[in-house]
Design a protein around this motif. Structure first.
Motif, mmCIF file in Angstrom:
data_model
loop_
_atom_site.group_PDB
_atom_site.id
_atom_site.type_symbol
_atom_site.label_atom_id
_atom_site.label_comp_id
_atom_site.label_asym_id
_atom_site.label_seq_id
_atom_site.Cartn_x
_atom_site.Cartn_y
_atom_site.Cartn_z
ATOM 1 N N ASP A 112 -23.096 -44.631 -69.506
ATOM 2 C CA ASP A 112 -22.342 -43.396 -69.722
ATOM 3 C C ASP A 112 -23.279 -42.195 -69.774
ATOM 4 O O ASP A 112 -22.947 -41.114 -69.277
ATOM 5 C CB ASP A 112 -21.528 -43.484 -71.016
ATOM 6 C CG ASP A 112 -20.358 -44.453 -70.920
ATOM 7 O OD1 ASP A 112 -19.982 -44.819 -69.788
ATOM 8 O OD2 ASP A 112 -19.825 -44.844 -71.974
ATOM 9 N N LYS A 116 -23.203 -38.930 -67.262
ATOM 10 C CA LYS A 116 -23.137 -37.553 -67.761
ATOM 11 C C LYS A 116 -24.259 -36.704 -67.172
ATOM 12 O O LYS A 116 -24.047 -35.548 -66.777
ATOM 13 C CB LYS A 116 -23.211 -37.544 -69.285
ATOM 14 C CG LYS A 116 -23.032 -36.147 -69.883
ATOM 15 C CD LYS A 116 -23.024 -36.179 -71.399
ATOM 16 C CE LYS A 116 -22.836 -34.770 -71.956
ATOM 17 N NZ LYS A 116 -22.868 -34.766 -73.452
ATOM 18 N N TRP A 119 -23.387 -35.803 -63.614
ATOM 19 C CA TRP A 119 -22.373 -34.744 -63.568
ATOM 20 C C TRP A 119 -23.009 -33.388 -63.881
ATOM 21 O O TRP A 119 -22.750 -32.398 -63.191
ATOM 22 C CB TRP A 119 -21.247 -35.034 -64.559
ATOM 23 C CG TRP A 119 -20.157 -33.997 -64.492
ATOM 24 C CD1 TRP A 119 -19.101 -33.949 -63.623
ATOM 25 C CD2 TRP A 119 -20.053 -32.820 -65.307
ATOM 26 N NE1 TRP A 119 -18.336 -32.825 -63.855
ATOM 27 C CE2 TRP A 119 -18.899 -32.110 -64.882
ATOM 28 C CE3 TRP A 119 -20.810 -32.301 -66.361
ATOM 29 C CZ2 TRP A 119 -18.488 -30.914 -65.472
ATOM 30 C CZ3 TRP A 119 -20.409 -31.106 -66.945
ATOM 31 C CH2 TRP A 119 -19.260 -30.429 -66.496
ATOM 32 N N THR A 152 -11.641 -49.650 -65.082
ATOM 33 C CA THR A 152 -12.655 -49.284 -66.074
ATOM 34 C C THR A 152 -13.652 -48.277 -65.510
ATOM 35 O O THR A 152 -13.990 -47.275 -66.163
ATOM 36 C CB THR A 152 -13.401 -50.538 -66.555
ATOM 37 O OG1 THR A 152 -12.468 -51.450 -67.137
ATOM 38 C CG2 THR A 152 -14.467 -50.185 -67.581
ATOM 39 N N ASP A 155 -12.100 -44.794 -65.046
ATOM 40 C CA ASP A 155 -11.934 -44.139 -66.348
ATOM 41 C C ASP A 155 -13.256 -43.568 -66.839
ATOM 42 O O ASP A 155 -13.309 -42.454 -67.378
ATOM 43 C CB ASP A 155 -11.388 -45.151 -67.358
ATOM 44 C CG ASP A 155 -11.173 -44.528 -68.730
ATOM 45 O OD1 ASP A 155 -10.337 -43.616 -68.844
ATOM 46 O OD2 ASP A 155 -11.857 -44.950 -69.694
ATOM 47 N N ARG A 156 -14.347 -44.297 -66.631
ATOM 48 C CA ARG A 156 -15.650 -43.848 -67.103
ATOM 49 C C ARG A 156 -16.117 -42.585 -66.382
ATOM 50 O O ARG A 156 -16.622 -41.649 -67.023
ATOM 51 C CB ARG A 156 -16.689 -44.961 -66.933
ATOM 52 C CG ARG A 156 -16.495 -46.121 -67.898
ATOM 53 C CD ARG A 156 -17.565 -47.176 -67.699
ATOM 54 N NE ARG A 156 -18.883 -46.612 -67.971
ATOM 55 C CZ ARG A 156 -19.956 -46.813 -67.214
ATOM 56 N NH1 ARG A 156 -19.863 -47.561 -66.109
ATOM 57 N NH2 ARG A 156 -21.108 -46.270 -67.531
ATOM 58 N N LYS A 158 -14.264 -40.371 -64.848
ATOM 59 C CA LYS A 158 -13.365 -39.258 -65.151
ATOM 60 C C LYS A 158 -13.641 -38.687 -66.539
ATOM 61 O O LYS A 158 -13.502 -37.484 -66.763
ATOM 62 C CB LYS A 158 -11.905 -39.711 -65.022
ATOM 63 C CG LYS A 158 -11.511 -39.999 -63.570
ATOM 64 C CD LYS A 158 -10.089 -40.510 -63.453
ATOM 65 C CE LYS A 158 -9.089 -39.394 -63.560
ATOM 66 N NZ LYS A 158 -7.721 -39.841 -63.223
ATOM 67 N N ARG A 159 -14.064 -39.540 -67.465
ATOM 68 C CA ARG A 159 -14.354 -39.067 -68.822
ATOM 69 C C ARG A 159 -15.548 -38.130 -68.862
ATOM 70 O O ARG A 159 -15.626 -37.272 -69.745
ATOM 71 C CB ARG A 159 -14.572 -40.258 -69.766
ATOM 72 C CG ARG A 159 -13.257 -40.831 -70.292
ATOM 73 C CD ARG A 159 -13.465 -41.786 -71.463
ATOM 74 N NE ARG A 159 -13.817 -43.125 -71.018
ATOM 75 C CZ ARG A 159 -14.981 -43.703 -71.240
ATOM 76 N NH1 ARG A 159 -15.944 -43.061 -71.881
ATOM 77 N NH2 ARG A 159 -15.232 -44.921 -70.799
ATOM 78 N N VAL A 160 -16.483 -38.252 -67.903
ATOM 79 C CA VAL A 160 -17.625 -37.322 -67.887
ATOM 80 C C VAL A 160 -17.344 -36.103 -67.019
ATOM 81 O O VAL A 160 -18.174 -35.188 -66.950
ATOM 82 C CB VAL A 160 -18.923 -38.012 -67.421
ATOM 83 C CG1 VAL A 160 -19.268 -39.174 -68.326
ATOM 84 C CG2 VAL A 160 -18.846 -38.444 -65.967
ATOM 85 N N GLY A 161 -16.198 -36.079 -66.340
ATOM 86 C CA GLY A 161 -15.826 -34.903 -65.556
ATOM 87 C C GLY A 161 -15.839 -35.075 -64.056
ATOM 88 O O GLY A 161 -15.470 -34.155 -63.318
ATOM 89 N N TYR A 164 -12.434 -38.451 -58.839
ATOM 90 C CA TYR A 164 -12.352 -39.697 -58.075
ATOM 91 C C TYR A 164 -11.407 -39.527 -56.898
ATOM 92 O O TYR A 164 -10.306 -39.002 -57.026
ATOM 93 C CB TYR A 164 -11.905 -40.810 -59.025
ATOM 94 C CG TYR A 164 -10.872 -41.784 -58.542
ATOM 95 C CD1 TYR A 164 -11.143 -42.705 -57.523
ATOM 96 C CD2 TYR A 164 -9.615 -41.825 -59.141
ATOM 97 C CE1 TYR A 164 -10.181 -43.618 -57.115
ATOM 98 C CE2 TYR A 164 -8.652 -42.733 -58.749
ATOM 99 C CZ TYR A 164 -8.937 -43.628 -57.745
ATOM 100 O OH TYR A 164 -7.992 -44.523 -57.334
ATOM 101 N N THR A 192 -4.510 -44.418 -61.956
ATOM 102 C CA THR A 192 -5.877 -43.868 -61.887
ATOM 103 C C THR A 192 -5.911 -42.414 -61.430
ATOM 104 O O THR A 192 -6.887 -41.720 -61.671
ATOM 105 C CB THR A 192 -6.750 -44.717 -60.951
ATOM 106 O OG1 THR A 192 -6.136 -44.802 -59.655
ATOM 107 C CG2 THR A 192 -6.925 -46.125 -61.522
#
Length: 288
Positions: A112, A116, A119, A152, A155-156, A158-161, A164, A192
């Motif tokens: 993760d 980050k 990104w 999974t 999701d990972r 997208k969580r950092v910005g 997809y 997704t």
């Protein structure tokens, strides 16, 4: 630019500056793909990448978007990617985003914290070869991921910005399974929520393992009429507001594109017209 192999990138990247950073695909095992089968994967020297940046800057190039080639540039080690991204910024400070192809496994291999950092260094769009929403089809086609792993990984990022974008294929499940594949793939995409979907009607390359399965009777391919019917079903089931869709059927010279939900009915009418037209023709198989 110096480029080895066949240039392959999503339609929305055609206006981007394509910067080669590798040759081929580090995975290169999908049964249906022939794009990189003739190439030995290797990463290009940093000095060669910088020379290309110098060349474009010397021509007064001022790109706003950069696409890193080749088959799955995101699979490179994070340290190397960050070095390349730093060079891009040094030569072109106005670049707004750097995009590239990736596999689910490429994402799994990064922490993760690494995601980050990438990104923050400018990585925005990752194009993932999802292909199908059917687990047995992914396994049969030797994709490098399961559906659970794809959920999974997406999701990972997208969580950092990161954004997809999904590559899928009508016909990938074979004859008689188009509706099932369309419904399950739409189900996956509805959860997704990609920004773009690029849908290619699958080519039946004579030089790849899948064609041997066809010859041996282990895989019954769908014709282009079946693929159009599958695409119609997919368009009916997609429920992603703001989704940009682009579908290709090169062998029957048909393309449909638009944005959901406002263009759904227009796209459906266009596909229905193509279906009616192809009902009157002999079956067409996209054999190369």
């Amino acid at each position: 630019m110096q480029y080895e192999g066949q240039i392959c990138r999503a339609p929305m990247e055609r206006g981007s500056y394509m910067l080669p950073v590798a040759v081929g695909c580090s995975y290169n095992a999908c049964k249906f793909c022939t794009l990189f089968k003739h190439l030995q994967y290797r990463e290009l020297p940093i000095a060669q990448i910088e020379e290309e940046l110098q060349r474009v800057k010397g021509l007064n190039g001022r790109p706003r978007r950069v696409f890193l080639g080749d088959g799955n540039a995101f699979g490179m080690k994070t340290e190397r990617l960050l070095k390349i991204l730093k060079l891009v910024r040094e030569y072109f400070p106005d670049v707004a985003e750097v995009n590239m192809d990736a596999t689910v496994t490429n994402i799994q291999e990064k922490s993760d914290a690494e995601l980050k950092k990438l990104w923050e260094a400018g990585v925005r769009h990752l194009y993932l070869g999802i292909e199908s929403g059917l687990p047995d089809v992914l396994e049969w086609m030797h994709k490098d991921h399961t559906l659970e792993e794809a959920y999974t990984a997406i999701d990972r990022i997208k969580r950092v910005g990161m954004i997809y974008d999904a590559h899928i294929m009508t016909g990938v499940a074979g004859s008689g399974r188009g509706m099932e594949n369309a419904e399950k793939t739409a189900e996956f995409l509805n959860v997704t929520r990609p920004r773009h979907v690029i849908n290619f009607s699958m080519f039946l390359h004579q030089e790849v393992p899948l064609y041997r399965d066809i010859v041996q009777g282990n895989f019954l391919p769908a014709d282009e009429l079946e693929n159009l019917l599958e695409e119609k079903c997919l368009l009916e089931h997609l429920q992603v507001d703001g989704l940009k869709y682009d579908g290709f059927h090169d062998f029957v010279q048909f393309r449909v594109r638009g944005t959901f939900p406002e263009d759904r009915e227009k796209m459906l009418r266009k596909v229905e017209e193509a279906i009616e037209k192809n009902k009157k023709e002999k079956p067409v198989f996209a054999v190369i």
